[in-house]
Design a protein around this motif. Structure first.
Motif, PDB file in Angstrom:
ATOM      1  N   PRO A  73       0.432  -1.780  -0.109  1.00 60.46           N
ATOM      2  CA  PRO A  73      -0.372   0.298   0.527  1.00 60.46           C
ATOM      3  C   PRO A  73       0.701   1.043   0.125  1.00 60.46           C
ATOM      4  O   PRO A  73       2.295   1.600   0.026  1.00 60.46           O
ATOM      5  CB  PRO A  73      -0.809  -0.240   1.411  1.00 60.46           C
ATOM      6  N   HIS A  74       0.175   2.541  -0.618  1.00 57.91           N
ATOM      7  CA  HIS A  74       1.070   3.702  -1.001  1.00 57.91           C
ATOM      8  C   HIS A  74       0.343   4.888  -0.516  1.00 57.91           C
ATOM      9  O   HIS A  74      -0.960   4.407  -0.444  1.00 57.91           O
ATOM     10  CB  HIS A  74       1.825   3.444  -2.352  1.00 57.91           C
ATOM     11  N   GLN A  75       0.721   6.356  -0.175  1.00 56.01           N
ATOM     12  CA  GLN A  75      -0.068   7.158  -0.026  1.00 56.01           C
ATOM     13  C   GLN A  75      -0.552   7.240  -1.258  1.00 56.01           C
ATOM     14  O   GLN A  75      -2.092   8.113  -0.667  1.00 56.01           O
ATOM     15  CB  GLN A  75       1.751   7.862  -0.544  1.00 56.01           C
ATOM     16  N   ASN A 127      -0.682  -4.950   7.794  1.00 55.79           N
ATOM     17  CA  ASN A 127       0.076  -4.339   8.862  1.00 55.79           C
ATOM     18  C   ASN A 127       0.414  -3.154   7.902  1.00 55.79           C
ATOM     19  O   ASN A 127       0.405  -1.999   9.206  1.00 55.79           O
ATOM     20  CB  ASN A 127       0.964  -5.264   9.272  1.00 55.79           C
ATOM     21  N   LEU A 128       1.058  -2.867   6.704  1.00 53.32           N
ATOM     22  CA  LEU A 128       0.767  -1.950   6.438  1.00 53.32           C
ATOM     23  C   LEU A 128       0.413  -0.622   6.090  1.00 53.32           C
ATOM     24  O   LEU A 128       0.408   0.350   6.428  1.00 53.32           O
ATOM     25  CB  LEU A 128       1.858  -2.268   5.169  1.00 53.32           C
ATOM     26  N   TRP A 129      -0.594  -1.321   6.055  1.00 55.15           N
ATOM     27  CA  TRP A 129      -2.507  -0.286   5.958  1.00 55.15           C
ATOM     28  C   TRP A 129      -2.409   0.066   7.248  1.00 55.15           C
ATOM     29  O   TRP A 129      -3.522   1.386   7.812  1.00 55.15           O
ATOM     30  CB  TRP A 129      -3.551  -0.801   5.674  1.00 55.15           C
ATOM     31  N   LEU A 284      11.464   5.975  -0.048  1.00 55.49           N
ATOM     32  CA  LEU A 284      10.222   5.270   0.300  1.00 55.49           C
ATOM     33  C   LEU A 284       9.385   5.895   1.326  1.00 55.49           C
ATOM     34  O   LEU A 284       8.125   6.236   0.870  1.00 55.49           O
ATOM     35  CB  LEU A 284      10.110   4.415   1.132  1.00 55.49           C
ATOM     36  N   LYS A 285       9.859   7.350   1.824  1.00 56.96           N
ATOM     37  CA  LYS A 285       9.431   8.477   2.622  1.00 56.96           C
ATOM     38  C   LYS A 285       8.416   9.307   1.789  1.00 56.96           C
ATOM     39  O   LYS A 285       8.967   9.640   0.676  1.00 56.96           O
ATOM     40  CB  LYS A 285       9.884   9.547   3.279  1.00 56.96           C
ATOM     41  N   GLY A 286       7.325   8.972   1.742  1.00 54.30           N
ATOM     42  CA  GLY A 286       6.023  10.284   1.169  1.00 54.30           C
ATOM     43  C   GLY A 286       5.595   9.148   0.041  1.00 54.30           C
ATOM     44  O   GLY A 286       5.015   9.187  -0.424  1.00 54.30           O
ATOM     45  N   ILE A 287       5.987   8.124  -0.077  1.00 56.26           N
ATOM     46  CA  ILE A 287       5.469   6.961  -1.306  1.00 56.26           C
ATOM     47  C   ILE A 287       4.528   5.726  -0.713  1.00 56.26           C
ATOM     48  O   ILE A 287       3.686   5.654  -0.694  1.00 56.26           O
ATOM     49  CB  ILE A 287       6.543   6.512  -2.034  1.00 56.26           C
ATOM     50  N   ALA A 288       5.719   5.384  -0.186  1.00 57.49           N
ATOM     51  CA  ALA A 288       5.016   4.441   0.576  1.00 57.49           C
ATOM     52  C   ALA A 288       4.130   4.850   1.943  1.00 57.49           C
ATOM     53  O   ALA A 288       4.777   5.440   2.623  1.00 57.49           O
ATOM     54  CB  ALA A 288       6.048   3.142   1.113  1.00 57.49           C
ATOM     55  N   LEU A 289       3.463   3.264   2.661  1.00 54.04           N
ATOM     56  CA  LEU A 289       3.017   3.603   4.492  1.00 54.04           C
ATOM     57  C   LEU A 289       3.595   3.291   4.970  1.00 54.04           C
ATOM     58  O   LEU A 289       4.326   1.954   4.615  1.00 54.04           O
ATOM     59  CB  LEU A 289       1.811   3.076   3.720  1.00 54.04           C
ATOM     60  N   HIS A 290       3.926   3.763   5.925  1.00 53.03           N
ATOM     61  CA  HIS A 290       4.871   2.855   6.548  1.00 53.03           C
ATOM     62  C   HIS A 290       5.990   2.468   6.565  1.00 53.03           C
ATOM     63  O   HIS A 290       6.897   1.373   6.459  1.00 53.03           O
ATOM     64  CB  HIS A 290       4.718   2.198   7.904  1.00 53.03           C
TER      65      HIS A 290
END
Length: 325
Positions: A73-75, A127-129, A284-290
């Motif tokens: 999942p991503h932003q 969990n990432l969500w 991955l900051k600002g792109i991926a969740l967590h």
């Protein structure tokens, strides 16, 4: 002597419209009965303590059903979810969202065709969500298999119906699922109606001052006045090829707000496959969740693979072998 009807306490307007429990309470009771209770950290709607979402008698309550692979999942997924929840229109009375992640075997089959080694388990994608930023008061990550969803949904709808609450689901799809080539198959998730938006990435049917008619659908009309025009507000169209012939609702975004380089699962996988591990979290900051948790999961996987580059000679040989003499 006054009649019993005149002496009986009259329900207040709040009693007449509000259900006795929150949506989380109904979900928890079903999961306990099915012996599939969530872990404390994954309980629905902020561990059952949220004041939202409310359940209202006398009108249809709708839940956004957001299915997908989410690998990972991503932003962009989160932006789409939030934008539609807050801007879909008061007429829908959307009270909550439920995210359903694709089962592992189906995801593996899908990713095999893409020749990538990055395949996260359903549990890890869930969990990432649940990591940073999910609006837990009104969004819940369904923590069971896709195959179990129809049964769970039926139990939830019936439990609410017994208490006089009408519940329906509306699908949330991204621009890759609802395109100019057609709408979607409502039988897949037993949802007649669907919503999409271009908040996270462009749709292929939006022009500056009009919307292209989708294949298998009637022309777009404005939700506001029913006229065949596009004024950068909510538009709807009806499917006429498949049954049930539900509607597709398009929630346009302010194009100035949409990122030029939209987040995507493909972009995340490209970063992982082309960068050293020590750079993953920062990129991955600002792109991926967590991002931190995602990097932990990625380090547990086998090294990502890339498709082998095919030489011109091999490609020519394959074309030659295709010829039927």
């Amino acid at each position: 002597m006054s009649s019993s009807s005149s002496t009986s306490p009259q329900p207040s307007s709040q009693d007449a419209t509000m259900a006795p429990r929150r949506l989380a309470d109904y979900i928890e009771r079903i999961k306990v009965a099915d012996k599939t209770s969530s872990q404390t950290t994954a309980r629905p709607f902020n561990n059952g303590t949220a004041t939202q979402p409310p359940l209202i008698r006398g009108r249809v309550n709708r839940i956004l059903l957001f299915p997908g692979s989410f690998n990972p999942p991503h932003q962009g997924h989160l932006n789409l979810l939030k934008h539609v929840f807050h801007n879909a229109g008061a007429d829908l009375n959307i009270i909550a969202a439920i995210i359903v992640t694709t089962d592992d075997e189906r995801l593996k089959m899908k990713m095999e065709r893409r020749e990538t080694g990055i395949v996260l388990s359903r549990e890890k994608r869930q969990n990432l969500w649940r990591g940073d930023g999910i609006p837990v008061d009104w969004a819940w990550v369904y923590d069971n298999s896709v195959a179990s969803w129809p049964g769970f949904r039926a139990k939830l709808v019936n439990a609410l119906k017994r208490d006089g609450v009408d519940l329906k689901f509306v699908l949330l799809f991204g621009p890759d699922a609802i395109t100019a080539d057609g709408g979607y198959n409502p039988e897949c998730w037993n949802c007649g109606d669907a919503i999409t938006s271009d908040i996270s990435r462009p749709v292929d049917f939006r022009y500056p001052n009009s919307l292209r008619q989708l294949s298998g659908c009637e022309p777009w009309i404005s939700l506001e006045d029913g006229r065949a025009r596009f004024d950068n507000k909510i538009s709807i169209c009806r499917q006429n090829r498949t049954r049930p012939k539900g509607t597709i609702r398009f929630i346009p975004c302010d194009l100035d707000r949409r990122p030029q380089d939209a987040p995507s699962s493909t972009k995340i996988r490209e970063i992982i496959e082309s960068s050293p591990q020590e750079e993953w979290e920062e990129k991955l900051k600002g792109i991926a969740l967590h991002p931190k948790l995602l990097v932990e999961y990625l380090k547990e996987l086998p090294p990502p693979t890339k498709p082998a580059t095919e030489s011109k000679e091999d490609a020519a040989k394959k074309e030659w072998e295709k010829i039927v003499w």
